[in-house]
Design an enzyme around this catalytic site. Structure first.
Site, PDB file in Angstrom:
ATOM      1  N   GLU A  30       0.838  -1.209   0.000  1.00  0.00           N
ATOM      2  CA  GLU A  30       0.000   0.000   0.000  1.00  0.00           C
ATOM      3  C   GLU A  30       0.869   1.253   0.000  1.00  0.00           C
ATOM      4  O   GLU A  30       2.046   1.197   0.351  1.00  0.00           O
ATOM      5  CB  GLU A  30      -0.965  -0.005   1.195  1.00  0.00           C
ATOM      6  CG  GLU A  30      -0.338  -0.244   2.518  1.00  0.00           C
ATOM      7  CD  GLU A  30      -1.373  -0.588   3.603  1.00  0.00           C
ATOM      8  OE1 GLU A  30      -1.061  -0.385   4.779  1.00  0.00           O
ATOM      9  OE2 GLU A  30      -2.482  -1.050   3.266  1.00  0.00           O
TER      10      GLU A  30
ATOM     11  N   ASP B 164       1.662  10.289   3.437  1.00  0.00           N
ATOM     12  CA  ASP B 164       2.475  11.299   4.105  1.00  0.00           C
ATOM     13  C   ASP B 164       1.576  12.200   4.948  1.00  0.00           C
ATOM     14  O   ASP B 164       1.246  13.302   4.565  1.00  0.00           O
ATOM     15  CB  ASP B 164       3.240  12.096   3.042  1.00  0.00           C
ATOM     16  CG  ASP B 164       4.498  12.703   3.613  1.00  0.00           C
ATOM     17  OD1 ASP B 164       4.812  12.419   4.785  1.00  0.00           O
ATOM     18  OD2 ASP B 164       5.160  13.461   2.893  1.00  0.00           O
TER      19      ASP B 164
ATOM     20  N   CYS C 172      17.475  43.407 -21.019  1.00  0.00           N
ATOM     21  CA  CYS C 172      18.621  44.077 -21.618  1.00  0.00           C
ATOM     22  C   CYS C 172      18.081  44.923 -22.755  1.00  0.00           C
ATOM     23  O   CYS C 172      17.256  44.470 -23.551  1.00  0.00           O
ATOM     24  CB  CYS C 172      19.590  43.029 -22.147  1.00  0.00           C
ATOM     25  SG  CYS C 172      20.736  43.711 -23.348  1.00  0.00           S
TER      26      CYS C 172
ATOM     27  N   TYR D 292      -5.142   1.495   8.085  1.00  0.00           N
ATOM     28  CA  TYR D 292      -4.247   0.457   7.563  1.00  0.00           C
ATOM     29  C   TYR D 292      -3.914  -0.644   8.552  1.00  0.00           C
ATOM     30  O   TYR D 292      -3.137  -1.534   8.244  1.00  0.00           O
ATOM     31  CB  TYR D 292      -2.963   1.059   6.997  1.00  0.00           C
ATOM     32  CG  TYR D 292      -2.237   2.025   7.909  1.00  0.00           C
ATOM     33  CD1 TYR D 292      -1.714   1.608   9.136  1.00  0.00           C
ATOM     34  CD2 TYR D 292      -2.066   3.360   7.527  1.00  0.00           C
ATOM     35  CE1 TYR D 292      -1.051   2.500   9.960  1.00  0.00           C
ATOM     36  CE2 TYR D 292      -1.402   4.252   8.350  1.00  0.00           C
ATOM     37  CZ  TYR D 292      -0.890   3.818   9.562  1.00  0.00           C
ATOM     38  OH  TYR D 292      -0.242   4.692  10.378  1.00  0.00           O
TER      39      TYR D 292
ATOM     40  N   CYS E  74      23.896  44.676 -18.885  1.00  0.00           N
ATOM     41  CA  CYS E  74      23.727  43.312 -19.387  1.00  0.00           C
ATOM     42  C   CYS E  74      25.054  42.557 -19.314  1.00  0.00           C
ATOM     43  O   CYS E  74      26.074  43.069 -19.779  1.00  0.00           O
ATOM     44  CB  CYS E  74      23.238  43.376 -20.832  1.00  0.00           C
ATOM     45  SG  CYS E  74      23.278  41.788 -21.685  1.00  0.00           S
TER      46      CYS E  74
ATOM     47  N   CYS F 189      26.282  42.058 -23.199  1.00  0.00           N
ATOM     48  CA  CYS F 189      26.685  43.139 -24.108  1.00  0.00           C
ATOM     49  C   CYS F 189      26.967  44.453 -23.387  1.00  0.00           C
ATOM     50  O   CYS F 189      27.424  45.403 -24.012  1.00  0.00           O
ATOM     51  CB  CYS F 189      25.598  43.356 -25.169  1.00  0.00           C
ATOM     52  SG  CYS F 189      24.105  44.104 -24.501  1.00  0.00           S
TER      53      CYS F 189
ATOM     54  N   CYS G 221      23.119  42.891 -28.757  1.00  0.00           N
ATOM     55  CA  CYS G 221      23.404  41.899 -27.718  1.00  0.00           C
ATOM     56  C   CYS G 221      23.442  40.512 -28.359  1.00  0.00           C
ATOM     57  O   CYS G 221      22.469  40.091 -28.996  1.00  0.00           O
ATOM     58  CB  CYS G 221      22.326  41.953 -26.638  1.00  0.00           C
ATOM     59  SG  CYS G 221      22.589  40.765 -25.317  1.00  0.00           S
TER      60      CYS G 221
ATOM     61  N   LYS H 225      11.075   3.616   0.508  1.00  0.00           N
ATOM     62  CA  LYS H 225      10.887   5.053   0.343  1.00  0.00           C
ATOM     63  C   LYS H 225      11.277   5.511  -1.052  1.00  0.00           C
ATOM     64  O   LYS H 225      12.182   4.949  -1.667  1.00  0.00           O
ATOM     65  CB  LYS H 225      11.762   5.790   1.370  1.00  0.00           C
ATOM     66  CG  LYS H 225      11.496   5.383   2.813  1.00  0.00           C
ATOM     67  CD  LYS H 225      10.508   6.291   3.464  1.00  0.00           C
ATOM     68  CE  LYS H 225      11.205   7.544   3.931  1.00  0.00           C
ATOM     69  NZ  LYS H 225      10.518   8.215   5.014  1.00  0.00           N
TER      70      LYS H 225
ATOM     71  N   LYS I 194       2.649   4.574   1.154  1.00  0.00           N
ATOM     72  CA  LYS I 194       3.032   5.116   2.456  1.00  0.00           C
ATOM     73  C   LYS I 194       2.556   6.562   2.449  1.00  0.00           C
ATOM     74  O   LYS I 194       3.136   7.427   1.796  1.00  0.00           O
ATOM     75  CB  LYS I 194       4.535   5.049   2.684  1.00  0.00           C
ATOM     76  CG  LYS I 194       4.913   5.490   4.091  1.00  0.00           C
ATOM     77  CD  LYS I 194       6.343   5.134   4.424  1.00  0.00           C
ATOM     78  CE  LYS I 194       6.629   5.303   5.910  1.00  0.00           C
ATOM     79  NZ  LYS I 194       6.473   6.657   6.414  1.00  0.00           N
TER      80      LYS I 194
END
Ligand code: IVH
Length: 674
Positions: free
Chosen positions: A114, A118, A426, A225, A408, A411, A432, A314, A116
């Protein structure tokens, strides 16, 4: 005695105790679980190397945090155990081997597999079918009395249906589904409160409320469970049958559990759930395998705090800690200047991550990420890794807030971040290198200079070869030079050259649009051209009197600012001069405030056009003032139909409305653009 080891053990204990407090008492963990597990593993390893350092109050000597004083205490008649963890297929195989050896069984064992979940563990006691007590796990021996709160959870029954035993203690996980979690966080943020770090903490915080009405308002769920104490019921032989009985009494059971056979069955189940995980509506951090036969379970018994008959396999950690080594700025094809965090490489969510995008400057500021920080990074499923948050508690001295670069990094042009916009850009444009290719592609595109045959691939080659640094360079290319490009024969080179030559004669709106000024689309280019008639007056106004540019319909301060920034850059003046010098001419437009040529006309699009997207067609039509509607009526001027048209085409025929294909649409657009 090794004093280094002693010191480290003490430091680890203090740190783990602090994290236990934040996790169990404050419901506000500072570090990811994987980091906590790492601290614990380090402490365990040191203690087994130096057993003389073990003390009874070491965090390794108990299972979890003490119950909070705010709730009454419940002593569990049957202790609530934890699970042994496995991280590899090999760990699963070893678990199965040990179990079979102990039982003396050679054939494969059946397991109940099944997810796990959390969330947090709870136990609930039903007497004669009525819920009489509920508790959290606490330290496994003593938990907190949360009866009133569990009663407030609608997803859990207050009484059992059918023929329930005299006493039934069920165990399960309380959790919050992901959609509920997101909603809770949205609401918390809207109230100006802190968001929960993850669904598990949200579940813990919600169950452990002093006011059950608060618990009732939270989207909590429970999956059962297992069992605790029992009276008046002899459980069936198999774990799966136990859960079947719980379900028949009306208790919620996880729908994704399954019976699997042997190690192969376990591993297949793990793989399938890992693949499904991203699509589940609740968060899981692994899968659990339990020996099916209850008689085997009792023969296998327990070691320390965990049963020998169960294993949690896990998933790889999705959140880990790392260090921010540097924050660099990248310039994208459109000039967007984006911060990227360089990290100490870490394995997370199954891959090694060494850098993550921080998206934009506002995000950096919001998260207050600094060089030297310890950061939580997360990679879940196939999702792009992200920096979740930094730990201010671990910030070294002398760090400074990140600043947006003024220039920039590619450039050296000015970087601007318009008020209210998240993205910094820029202003270099063609000058550029990062933006050159995209800028030239746009320049050549159909609605701009319309250089037929000059697509993305060719532009890429021309820029890479270094010969084309600005759109003006296109006009210096010879047929021979074009022929050196990949897959470019004599004939196609000549065709392309002719297309480039042809594009020299253009219109002012097309030229303006081709320059790629931010937020100057086709419609704005047309409006500007109509208003100023020629390029020079527009440049003059944009540079010195931006308020005059704002007189143009649909041009506001933002567009005016973009025009200003564009035309004061020397590189752009040079570009315009170079275009003129290479013979590019544009017809001035008669200044007029007249309506757009297709104003008042309604078009309907249906089917797929061979080379224009629906958006392109729509944009081109709107730029000329046309309205694009969703359905055909008597008022429709034209229907534009492509491949696989829908019922709209039939309707057009029925109403006698003229139908155009893409070529027809182009002709119409061109006629009005020029
Ligand atoms: S069985 C003796 N089954 O994991 C068996 N636990 O690490 C004890 N958990 O405290 C638990 N999903 O909070 C079991 N399907 C599942 C589970 C599960 C989540 C949690 C539970 C427990 C912890 C043990």
């Amino acid at each position: 005695m090794n004093t280094d080891a002693r010191r480290r053990v003490e430091a680890l204990r203090a740190e783990i105790t602090r994290h236990d407090y934040r996790y169990y008492v404050l419901d506000d963990p500072e570090i990811p679980d994987a980091e906590y597990d790492r601290l614990m593993a380090e402490l365990k390893a040191l203690e087994s190397a130096h057993p003389q350092l073990i003390t009874s109050d070491s965090p390794t000597q108990r299972v979890a945090g003490a119950p909070s004083a705010a709730f009454g205490e419940v002593v569990h008649a049957v202790p609530m155990l934890s699970l042994e963890n496995g991280f590899t297929d090999e760990d699963v195989a070893a678990f199965d081997r040990r179990a079979r050896e102990r039982l003396g069984v050679t054939e494969p064992l059946w397991y109940w597999a099944e997810p796990k979940l959390d969330g947090l563990a709870m136990t609930a006691i039903f007497r004669n079918g009525r819920l009489v007590q509920a508790a959290t796990r606490g330290d496994g021996v003593r938990g907190e009395d949360v009866t009133a709160n569990l009663r407030a959870i609608r997803a859990f029954p207050l009484s059992l249906s059918g023929d329930a035993p005299r006493l039934l203690e069920v165990r399960g996980e309380v959790f919050i589904p992901l959609d509920g979690f997101e909603r809770m966080n949205r609401e918390a943020l809207a109230r100006g409160e802190k968001a929960f770090v993850n669904p598990r903490n949200a579940a813990a915080g919600s169950l452990r409320q002093l006011d059950p009405a608060v618990t009732a308002s939270r989207p909590l769920r429970v999956y059962c469970y297992g069992l605790g104490s029992l009276e008046g019921w002899e459980p069936p032989p198999l774990q799966s049958e136990v859960l079947g009985a719980l379900k028949a009494w009306g208790l919620p059971i996880c729908p994704h559990a399954a019976r699997v056979r042997g190690v192969e069955g376990c591993i297949d189940y793990y793989r399938a759930m890992a693949e499904r995980r991203a699509r589940l509506t609740y968060q899981i951090d692994g899968v659990v395998f339990k020996v099916e036969r209850l008689e085997y379970q009792s023969r296998l018994g327990f070691i320390s705090r965990a049963p020998r008959w169960a294993l949690a396999r896990k998933f790889p950690a999705e959140e880990v800690l790392t260090r921010v080594e540097a924050i660099e700025w990248q310039v994208g094809r459109t000039g967007a200047v984006t911060p990227v965090a360089r990290l100490t490489p870490k394995f997370v969510g199954g891959v090694t991550v060494s850098n993550v995008t921080l998206h934009n400057f506002d995000e950096v500021r919001r998260k207050d990420v600094r060089v030297g920080d310890t950061a939580v990074i997360r990679r879940a499923g196939d999702v792009i890794p992200e920096l979740v948050r930094v730990l201010p508690e671990r910030r070294p001295e002398g760090t400074v807030p990140v600043k947006l670069p003024e220039r920039c990094p590619i450039c050296g042009s000015e970087v601007i971040k318009p008020e209210g916009e998240a993205v910094a850009r820029c202003t270099g444009g063609f000058s550029c290198a990062a933006q050159r290719q995209e800028a030239i592609r746009h320049f050549a595109s159909r609605l701009a200079m319309d250089i037929e045959g000059l697509g993305e691939k060719l532009v890429e080659q021309l820029v890479a070869a270094g010969g084309v640094r600005s759109p003006a360079d296109l006009y210096t290319l010879t047929v021979e030079q074009l022929q050196t490009l990949e897959r470019m024969g004599e004939k196609s080179a000549a065709n392309l050259h002719r297309a480039i030559e042809r594009s020299k004669h253009t219109t002012l709106p097309r030229l303006l649009y081709a320059l790629g000024i931010r937020e100057v689309g086709e419609a704005t280019a047309l409006a500007l051209a109509r208003h100023f008639g020629e390029l020079e007056p527009l440049i003059e106004a944009a540079r010195s009197h931006p308020e005059r540019v704002e007189e143009v319909a649909d041009v506001g301060p933002v567009v005016a600012a973009h025009l200003h920034a564009f035309f004061i850059a020397p590189a752009h003046r040079e570009l315009i001069d170079a275009l003129r010098a290479s013979g590019v001419t544009w017809e001035p437009l008669a200044v007029s405030a007249a309506a757009l040529p297709l104003e008042g006309q309604t078009f309907v699009l249906t089917g797929t056009l061979p080379s224009m997207t629906r958006q392109e067609a729509q944009a081109a039509l709107s730029a000329l003032g046309a309205k694009v509607a969703a359905s055909v009526s008597r008022k429709t001027r034209y229907v534009i139909a492509g491949a696989d048209p829908g019922s709209k085409l039939e309707k057009a025929h029925a109403l006698g409305i003229p139908v155009l294909d893409e070529a027809g649409l182009r002709k119409l657009l061109d006629a009005h653009r020029r």
